[in-house]
Design an enzyme around this catalytic site. Structure first.
Site, PDB file in Angstrom:
ATOM      1  N   HIS A  15       0.936  -1.215   0.089  1.00 41.20           N
ATOM      2  CA  HIS A  15      -0.131  -0.014  -0.157  1.00 41.20           C
ATOM      3  C   HIS A  15       0.866   1.022  -0.181  1.00 41.20           C
ATOM      4  O   HIS A  15       1.650   1.565   1.017  1.00 41.20           O
ATOM      5  CB  HIS A  15      -1.072  -0.014   1.264  1.00 41.20           C
ATOM      6  CG  HIS A  15      -1.584   1.148   1.408  1.00 41.20           C
ATOM      7  ND1 HIS A  15      -2.667   1.803   0.359  1.00 41.20           N
ATOM      8  CD2 HIS A  15      -1.954   2.016   2.232  1.00 41.20           C
ATOM      9  CE1 HIS A  15      -2.960   2.723   0.794  1.00 41.20           C
ATOM     10  NE2 HIS A  15      -2.739   2.991   2.055  1.00 41.20           N
ATOM     11  N   ASP A 127      -7.813   2.030   1.972  1.00 43.44           N
ATOM     12  CA  ASP A 127      -7.591   2.998   3.236  1.00 43.44           C
ATOM     13  C   ASP A 127      -8.340   4.066   3.183  1.00 43.44           C
ATOM     14  O   ASP A 127      -7.877   4.965   3.902  1.00 43.44           O
ATOM     15  CB  ASP A 127      -6.108   3.078   3.614  1.00 43.44           C
ATOM     16  CG  ASP A 127      -5.849   3.377   4.932  1.00 43.44           C
ATOM     17  OD1 ASP A 127      -6.698   3.308   5.740  1.00 43.44           O
ATOM     18  OD2 ASP A 127      -4.637   4.014   5.210  1.00 43.44           O
TER      19      ASP A 127
END
Length: 908
Positions: A15, A127
């Site tokens: 990420h 996220d």
């Protein structure tokens, strides 16, 4: 046939927060290292099958900027299906970026990914700090059937029965539905997107590792397919993954372990889905949690960044693009490349840790530069479009009033018709010069032969009320396309006036008539809007200011009065950039009953204004305990810090403006912040009898519960808004529109008071470490602007929303010369009608050159969109991806409830 054993899908990824706890370039260096290792791993290990590049194509932009020679290697991996690209350009915060920014993000992500190979058709939101309610509709229009996300829904595990409860699911798999009925398969990272990171190779370490993770994955999975995400934030590549999976197979022969990818995993899950999946509708904002980690308070961290973002987004989507589209229809090439560059530069500020204000201070120094770069491109493109359109307008009729008349064209690109008080600067008596001439003498000559007296007329030649400010003789220059730069001196004026009845997407032309005797030929004076020393009044509203600076607004059509508006509230904040936390026992300091200094600062026929000054003492900061708690990482909920006994002055200067045709009161506040660790809000009581309220969000006005769920523990229930917040009942309503003010709370105080956040000052990033952020205290001058629009209740709310949408869109103007042309003095580019519809965008498609226009239905009821292009055209219904529609549509198109509709218009 059921599978005999469970399949463990291990998906490698990292990420990639482009900037966060380090500045961008520090993260950039780590990205280069990570990508080099990834490419080496693919070369060295044939069992390393795939890698997911975090759903954002900018990762490759950033890598290839340093290693352009690696492009062929990456192209080969994409062709082989080992690298998966898109669908986004960046991983944005959905609620703090506009509706059109979310669309451009998908469009550019798809376009960039297609250059390398297949596009990842996965709605990836790992996220995001909450998810937009229209996500399913947007994804379906982009050809995406599955969304993967990390926040907003609380999965309870298969052993807890959860019926169709709206925001909960027993499984990590669910059906996510938008208000229009569009739905996608939703997959929640119930164990987060790092539940398969750093898999051990050693047998002794691997056994407890897998026992824990497999049990947790099985708890939430509705099928035999278990998802293990091999990676985390900026996670280096696990180069020994193949060996680690061999260890897992040896330890757990009843499971099948594969190095998988999202395409294979989703296909496998879809074949085994049960019929009992819950349906989750609309926004995913963590309302069924304790409320502490919804992270909504990022909407008020570094509000100045949100304000720059609002200016930038509005410029590109509501000014630059529509004007470029209008110029294109008249023969000017559409600047696709530069507009994409401007959008990309803007969107580099849209990742969730960037636009949310929850990064280190250095990040925001660079973000301000990106905003400036993007806006400069937008402004230049706007100027070119306006110059081109203006050159086509026939202004010769003004010559009958004066051979020195200065025409001024005023463009409204908001999508909604209305009147606006505007200020425009004009120049006349231009005197060009070269290096051989004396500019001082030229300036003196221009001043000698010109004057600042005259009058203003509309297109019909009628004089209109105005204010003229003499700016004197000033320097300027032109940059012709066929010769060297041309400097000049010219007389300049600033004209302020009401531009009445501007078309929704079009222009009107006015003219300044220089006349030394103009003071003897003034139009009949209109009445002042000031009816007493404390009252402003027009045909729609009556505004009355009280001694403490609060005010009431009487809405004449409905005979409803809204009182106690404009009280400022100050409380302490010992939280961080992510989360607001008021100290235990802290009492709000307000301006209620505090005598304010009040004076009239504007009194013209078209606008009047009061200035209200509050000066009061608040604690200078938190007490000394907060620094100790931050440095020792005391979790914010456990902090005992209070507010300091040392006091500092908080000065708020408020300007209340009412325009002659205004349906709302415009409020501008200048806050001189000399304190730390606190929050400033303004209270705006609605007194509406309602248990829900409405907030402008992404392609919808979302209805939200005012009182949080029973499991909500956070004393605060702040929420996101895009442009406005609205509370109404059958007879009265109050809409508050802001410019870059993205956080509000509707207080259940018996008055349904809207509390709009204007400033939040904190000194640490928060999250996993100790990162001091002194600039996030926002010391010094801060500004905020909003509009308060009362109306007559439910049946009038869409009219109020149109005023709110029009409020933040600037009017564009340009002065020009007397000329013959093909265009009239007043015209529209595109006319439209549709009850309950909101206008979103007007642009040109890059592939076909068609005009693309977009709207969305704010209501659950079906309506009709009527579109009237400027010239004869063939129209078709498209999607947010601007696909070429096969079926032609007429001038009137049915639009289902809550639908996003895009119309392509091809000139005949």
């Amino acid at each position: 046939m059921p599978l005999s054993k469970r399949i463990v899908h291990v998906i490698s990824h990292t990420h990639w927060d482009r900037e966060w706890y380090m500045p961008y370039e520090a993260h950039h260096v780590k990205l280069i290292e990570t990508m080099n290792t990834l490419l080496d791993t693919f070369e060295a290990d044939p069992e390393f099958r795939s890698f997911y590049l975090d759903g954002q194509t900018i990762v490759l932009d950033d890598y290839l900027q340093v290693y352009p020679e690696k492009r062929d290697q990456i192209q080969k991996l994409c062709d082989e299906g080992k690298l998966s690209l898109g669908p986004w350009y960046i991983l944005q915060d959905e609620f703090l970026t506009s509706s059109e920014a979310n669309v451009r993000n998908l469009q550019i992500g798809h376009r960039d990914a297609a250059k390398f190979g297949p596009i990842s058709k996965l709605g990836y939101f790992p996220d995001s700090f909450g998810n937009m309610g229209q996500a399913a509709q947007l994804l379906k229009q982009a050809g995406i059937d599955t969304a993967v996300f990390g926040r907003g829904v609380k999965a309870t595990g298969f052993n807890n029965r959860v019926d169709d409860s709206g925001l909960e699911s027993p499984f990590s798999e669910l059906i996510w539905q938008s208000p229009d009925g569009s739905s996608v398969l939703g997959i929640l990272f119930a164990n987060w997107y790092n539940n398969g990171m750093e898999i051990p190779v050693d047998l002794a370490q691997a056994k407890p590792y897998w026992e824990h993770r497999l049990a947790r994955a099985e708890q939430f999975a509705s099928t035999p397919h278990l998802l293990l995400m091999n990676g985390c934030d900026h996670q280096p590549i696990q180069t020994n993954l193949s060996e680690a999976l061999r260890t897992a197979r040896e330890l757990f022969p009843d499971y099948e372990f594969i190095h998988s990818n999202f395409d294979d995993y989703v296909r496998a899950v879809e074949t085994e889905l049960p019929d009992t999946l819950s349906v989750t509708r609309g926004e995913l904002r963590g309302q069924q949690t304790d409320g502490w980690y919804s992270l909504v308070n990022t909407a008020s961290a570094r509000i100045y960044i949100k304000q720059l973002n609002q200016q930038n987004q509005t410029l590109l989507e509501k000014v630059t693009e529509p004007l470029a589209a209008a110029a294109h229809s008249l023969g000017k090439p559409y600047p696709h490349g530069l507009l994409q560059y401007a959008w990309k530069t803007l969107m580099q500020n849209h990742p969730h840790d960037s636009i949310c204000g929850c990064s280190v201070d250095e990040v925001y120094d660079e973000m301000k530069t990106r905003f400036a770069k993007s806006m400069e491109v937008g402004k230049r493109l706007t100027e070119e479009s306006v110059r081109f359109i203006s050159s086509k307008i026939d202004t010769s009729s003004f010559a009958s009033l004066s051979k020195e008349a200065v025409p001024v064209v005023v463009f409204n690109t908001s999508g909604y018709e209305g009147s606006s008080v505007i200020s425009v600067e004009i120049e006349y008596s231009h005197r060009f010069f070269d290096q051989s001439e004396d500019p001082v003498a030229i300036a003196a000559a221009v001043k000698e032969r010109t004057h600042a007296e005259g009058y203003l007329v509309n297109a019909a030649g009628n004089q209109i009320a105005h204010t003229a400010e003499d700016l004197g003789v000033r320097f300027g220059y032109e940059l012709p396309g066929d010769k060297f730069r041309q400097p000049y001196m010219a007389r300049a004026l600033r004209l302020t006036f009401e531009a009445a009845n501007l078309p929704q997407l079009g222009y009107q032309t006015f003219a300044w008539i220089p006349d030394e005797g103009a003071h003897n030929n003034k139009p009949a004076a209109e009445l002042s809007l000031i009816s007493s020393s404390r009252t402003l009044e027009n045909a729609h509203l009556k505004l009355t200011v009280e001694d403490d600076g609060s005010y009431s607004i009487h809405h004449k059509a409905s005979s409803q009065t809204y009182s106690g508006l404009g009280i400022y509230e100050n409380v302490g904040d010992i939280g961080n950039e992510y989360i607001f936390k008021q100290p235990v026992g802290d009492k709000a300091i307000t301006t209620k009953g505090l005598k304010a200094a009040i004076r009239i600062v504007e009194d013209t026929p078209y606008r009047a204004a009061f200035e209200i000054t509050h000066s009061f003492a608040i604690p200078a900061s938190a007490d000394e305990r907060l620094a100790q708690e931050i440095n020792t990482m005391v979790e914010f909920r456990q902090r005992k810090a209070g507010r300091s006994n040392e006091l500092a002055s908080l000065v708020i200067v408020t300007k209340l403006s009412l325009e002659r045709d205004g349906k709302g009161v415009v409020v501008h506040a200048q806050i001189d912040n000399q304190s730390k660790d606190h929050r400033v809000r303004v209270w705006l009581p609605s007194d509406a009898d309602a248990s829900t309220h409405f907030a402008d969000s992404i392609f919808e006005v979302a209805e939200r519960q005012t009182v949080p769920s029973s499991v909500w523990e956070n004393p605060s229930n702040c929420q996101h808004l895009q442009t406005f917040i609205d509370v109404h009942d059958a007879n009265r309503g109050l809409t508050v529109a802001g410019k870059g003010l993205n956080e509000y709370e509707v207080l259940h105080d018996g008055r349904n008071t809207i509390a709009l956040t204007l400033l939040r000052s904190v000194g640490e990033l928060g999250d996993w470490g100790v990162f001091h952020t002194p600039d996030a205290q926002c010391l010094g001058i801060n500004e905020a602007e909003w509009m308060i629009s009362p109306y007559g209740g439910e049946n009038e709310r869409f009219s109020a929303y149109r005023e709110a949408y029009r409020f933040p869109v600037p009017i564009t103007s340009r002065s020009m010369g007397l000329q013959h042309g093909e265009l009239p003095l007043s015209d529209h580019f595109l006319a439209w009608n549709g009850d309950g519809l909101a206008f979103s965008s007007l642009k040109i498609n890059e592939d076909r050159g068609d005009l693309m226009a977009r709207w969305y239905n704010l209501s659950g009821a079906s309506t009709h969109l009527t579109v009237q292009p400027k010239s004869a055209a063939a129209s078709y219904e498209s999607t947010i991806m601007e696909d070429a529609g096969e079926e032609a549509v007429g001038s009137s198109l049915p639009v289902d409830g809550f639908k996003i509709v895009t119309i392509g218009i091809k000139s005949l």
